[in-house]
Motif scaffolding. Structure first.
Motif, PDB file in Angstrom:
ATOM      1  N   GLU A 308      -5.272  14.934  -8.739  1.00 34.79           N
ATOM      2  CA  GLU A 308      -5.517  14.826  -7.498  1.00 34.79           C
ATOM      3  C   GLU A 308      -4.517  13.610  -7.097  1.00 34.79           C
ATOM      4  O   GLU A 308      -3.913  13.834  -5.690  1.00 34.79           O
ATOM      5  N   ALA A 309      -4.377  12.733  -7.873  1.00 32.54           N
ATOM      6  CA  ALA A 309      -3.438  11.618  -7.231  1.00 32.54           C
ATOM      7  C   ALA A 309      -1.930  12.111  -7.151  1.00 32.54           C
ATOM      8  O   ALA A 309      -1.227  11.750  -6.186  1.00 32.54           O
ATOM      9  N   HIS A 310      -1.602  12.983  -8.097  1.00 31.56           N
ATOM     10  CA  HIS A 310      -0.299  13.507  -8.196  1.00 31.56           C
ATOM     11  C   HIS A 310      -0.100  14.460  -7.018  1.00 31.56           C
ATOM     12  O   HIS A 310       1.007  14.475  -6.121  1.00 31.56           O
ATOM     13  N   ARG A 311      -1.043  15.353  -6.674  1.00 30.71           N
ATOM     14  CA  ARG A 311      -0.991  16.300  -5.614  1.00 30.71           C
ATOM     15  C   ARG A 311      -0.828  15.525  -4.237  1.00 30.71           C
ATOM     16  O   ARG A 311       0.040  16.066  -3.508  1.00 30.71           O
ATOM     17  N   ALA A 312      -1.463  14.457  -3.867  1.00 32.39           N
ATOM     18  CA  ALA A 312      -1.525  13.509  -2.702  1.00 32.39           C
ATOM     19  C   ALA A 312       0.032  12.961  -2.823  1.00 32.39           C
ATOM     20  O   ALA A 312       0.371  12.984  -1.576  1.00 32.39           O
ATOM     21  N   ALA A 313       0.334  12.479  -3.703  1.00 35.54           N
ATOM     22  CA  ALA A 313       1.820  12.028  -3.631  1.00 35.54           C
ATOM     23  C   ALA A 313       2.946  13.135  -3.139  1.00 35.54           C
ATOM     24  O   ALA A 313       3.736  12.765  -2.487  1.00 35.54           O
ATOM     25  N   GLU A 314       2.693  14.213  -3.984  1.00 36.45           N
ATOM     26  CA  GLU A 314       3.650  15.220  -3.807  1.00 36.45           C
ATOM     27  C   GLU A 314       3.749  15.851  -2.501  1.00 36.45           C
ATOM     28  O   GLU A 314       4.552  16.110  -1.743  1.00 36.45           O
ATOM     29  N   ALA A 315       2.561  15.731  -1.845  1.00 36.99           N
ATOM     30  CA  ALA A 315       2.470  16.129  -0.449  1.00 36.99           C
ATOM     31  C   ALA A 315       2.656  15.054   0.493  1.00 36.99           C
ATOM     32  O   ALA A 315       2.715  15.440   1.658  1.00 36.99           O
ATOM     33  N   ARG A 316       2.970  13.852   0.002  1.00 36.90           N
ATOM     34  CA  ARG A 316       3.288  12.739   1.074  1.00 36.90           C
ATOM     35  C   ARG A 316       2.205  12.413   1.883  1.00 36.90           C
ATOM     36  O   ARG A 316       2.421  12.184   3.027  1.00 36.90           O
ATOM     37  N   ALA A 317       1.064  12.839   1.257  1.00 34.53           N
ATOM     38  CA  ALA A 317      -0.284  12.588   2.339  1.00 34.53           C
ATOM     39  C   ALA A 317      -0.991  11.408   2.099  1.00 34.53           C
ATOM     40  O   ALA A 317      -1.890  10.924   2.763  1.00 34.53           O
ATOM     41  N   THR A 318      -0.030  10.286   1.362  1.00 37.15           N
ATOM     42  CA  THR A 318      -0.622   8.917   1.605  1.00 37.15           C
ATOM     43  C   THR A 318       0.534   7.994   2.069  1.00 37.15           C
ATOM     44  O   THR A 318       1.723   8.067   2.207  1.00 37.15           O
ATOM     45  N   THR A 319       0.068   6.744   2.431  1.00 38.35           N
ATOM     46  CA  THR A 319       0.801   5.662   2.892  1.00 38.35           C
ATOM     47  C   THR A 319       0.651   4.492   1.987  1.00 38.35           C
ATOM     48  O   THR A 319      -0.365   4.287   1.717  1.00 38.35           O
ATOM     49  N   GLY A 320       1.511   3.680   1.697  1.00 40.87           N
ATOM     50  CA  GLY A 320       1.234   2.730   0.620  1.00 40.87           C
ATOM     51  C   GLY A 320       1.100   3.208  -0.678  1.00 40.87           C
ATOM     52  O   GLY A 320       1.569   4.163  -1.283  1.00 40.87           O
ATOM     53  N   ALA A 321       0.616   2.172  -1.646  1.00 42.16           N
ATOM     54  CA  ALA A 321       0.435   2.711  -3.173  1.00 42.16           C
ATOM     55  C   ALA A 321      -0.420   3.014  -3.493  1.00 42.16           C
ATOM     56  O   ALA A 321      -1.754   3.142  -2.926  1.00 42.16           O
ATOM     57  N   ILE A 322      -0.480   4.064  -4.570  1.00 42.27           N
ATOM     58  CA  ILE A 322      -1.736   4.611  -5.129  1.00 42.27           C
ATOM     59  C   ILE A 322      -1.988   4.172  -6.396  1.00 42.27           C
ATOM     60  O   ILE A 322      -1.110   3.763  -7.148  1.00 42.27           O
ATOM     61  N   LEU A 323      -3.501   4.014  -6.517  1.00 40.71           N
ATOM     62  CA  LEU A 323      -4.166   3.510  -7.508  1.00 40.71           C
ATOM     63  C   LEU A 323      -4.908   4.021  -8.379  1.00 40.71           C
ATOM     64  O   LEU A 323      -5.681   5.001  -7.964  1.00 40.71           O
ATOM     65  N   LEU A 324      -4.725   4.104  -9.745  1.00 44.52           N
ATOM     66  CA  LEU A 324      -5.596   4.960 -10.770  1.00 44.52           C
ATOM     67  C   LEU A 324      -6.564   3.850 -11.525  1.00 44.52           C
ATOM     68  O   LEU A 324      -6.303   2.665 -11.823  1.00 44.52           O
ATOM     69  N   VAL A 325      -7.905   4.142 -11.499  1.00 41.45           N
ATOM     70  CA  VAL A 325      -8.900   3.299 -11.673  1.00 41.45           C
ATOM     71  C   VAL A 325      -9.540   3.744 -12.824  1.00 41.45           C
ATOM     72  O   VAL A 325     -10.205   4.892 -12.996  1.00 41.45           O
ATOM     73  N   PRO A 326      -9.517   3.155 -14.209  1.00 37.67           N
ATOM     74  CA  PRO A 326     -10.350   3.473 -15.439  1.00 37.67           C
ATOM     75  C   PRO A 326     -11.408   3.863 -15.236  1.00 37.67           C
ATOM     76  O   PRO A 326     -12.214   2.905 -14.582  1.00 37.67           O
TER      77      PRO A 326
END
Length: 326
Positions: A308-326
């Motif tokens: 889902e993080a990759h989909r959001a990035a490719e859709a340019r659906a976010t601003t700023g950084a994306i963080l993954l939380v273990p």
């Protein structure tokens, strides 16, 4: 052996090609540490590698940067202790994991004033901005710089830091909302490059002035315009391809556009040894402390939701950084 979970890519493809799998880690060998990761950074290079645009031997891990705490030390490790907060951005692939073995010479200590989240979200992007602004071209007060994708993770850092260095900062972004973010981040002018005629609108907004340096991470959709928007003898820095690879050009075009300089740098050669890595990281952390770099985490995703993080990035659906939380 230590139980861990890591994202494994067995075939190139879409976001669904990534799988979170259990793995067993051996004790850290000489010169290495066992790192329990608390925050993992996302970078667009992760998408290129997942797709196979930058081919990798398969199967492979993904991810370049993370922050966490040292759980065990291998023989010969000096300068670190169990429990230390550290970050890494140049330890090879595999940051998409809750634990991993990392060479100690790829670690930087996180200062007390910087959180794990900010270190993971900002280190890779901050180190990218550091070499772009200080090494590829040492930005000087009064110079005009143009930053494409100014509302993105690296773009926001570039804009704010360039402004702190005294530059006139012009940005582009893909929507009116993102242009507003770019202006909040420090752009004197922000233009929506999804609209027809945006290069002309940019020049109208600057009174016809062109940029001493253009930082282009978009590629196909902006590159030829970047050549038009650079001042004579200016520099075009192509450091990404979010919209696809930039079109090939004949070298003579650089002459016709104003005797331009063109470069295609990357972050890893600029941080190839431990001494340089730590010196550059110290400059990034100092910029955070001074306010020249400000954390803006646009979205957090559990590691299990990496697709889902990759989909959001490719859709340019976010601003700023994306963080993954273990």
């Amino acid at each position: 052996m230590t139980d861990a979970n890591a994202v494994i890519l067995r075939d190139f493809g879409g976001p669904e090609a990534m799988r979170l799998e259990p793995v067993q880690l051996p004790p850290p060998g000489p010169g290495s540490v066992l790192l329990r990761q608390t925050a993992i950074g996302f970078n667009f290079i992760d998408v290129y590698q997942r797709k196979g645009a930058y081919p990798l031997p398969l199967p492979t891990g993904l991810g370049h940067e993370a922050a966490g705490r040292i759980e065990a030390l291998g023989e010969g490790v000096a300068g670190f202790r169990v429990g230390d907060r550290v970050a890494t951005m140049n330890a090879g692939l595999g940051a998409y994991a809750d634990r991993r073995i990392v060479p100690a010479d790829k670690l930087v200590a996180i200062p007390d004033a910087v959180s794990d989240d900010d270190a993971a979200a900002l280190l890779f992007k901050g180190m990218t901005a550091q070499y772009l602004l200080r090494r590829t071209h040492a930005v000087q007060p009064g110079e005009m710089v143009l930053v494409h994708a100014a509302a993105g993770g690296v773009g926001q850092i570039l804009c704010r830091w360039a402004k702190a260095l005294g530059a006139v900062v012009v940005g582009t972004a893909g929507s009116a909302e993102k242009c507003a973010v770019a202006r909040e981040t420090g752009c004197d002018v922000a233009i929506d490059y999804s609209q027809a005629g945006w290069p002309e609108a940019l020049l109208a907004a600057t009174g016809g002035r062109k940029a001493r340096v253009v930082y282009d991470s978009v590629g196909r959709d902006t590159f030829l315009h970047s050549l038009d928007l650079a001042a004579p003898f200016g520099l075009v820095v192509l450091y990404g391809a979010a919209s696809g690879p930039a079109p090939a050009i004949e070298p003579e075009l650089l002459n016709k556009k104003g005797c331009l300089f063109l470069t295609r740098p990357s972050v890893f050669p600029h941080n190839a040894d431990a001494t340089t890595l730590r010196a550059n990281a110290a400059e990034v952390f100092a910029a955070i402390a001074s306010g020249a770099i400000v954390s803006r985490i646009g979205a957090r995703f559990p590691l299990a939701d990496v697709a889902e993080a990759h989909r959001a990035a490719e859709a340019r659906a976010t601003t700023g950084a994306i963080l993954l939380v273990p």
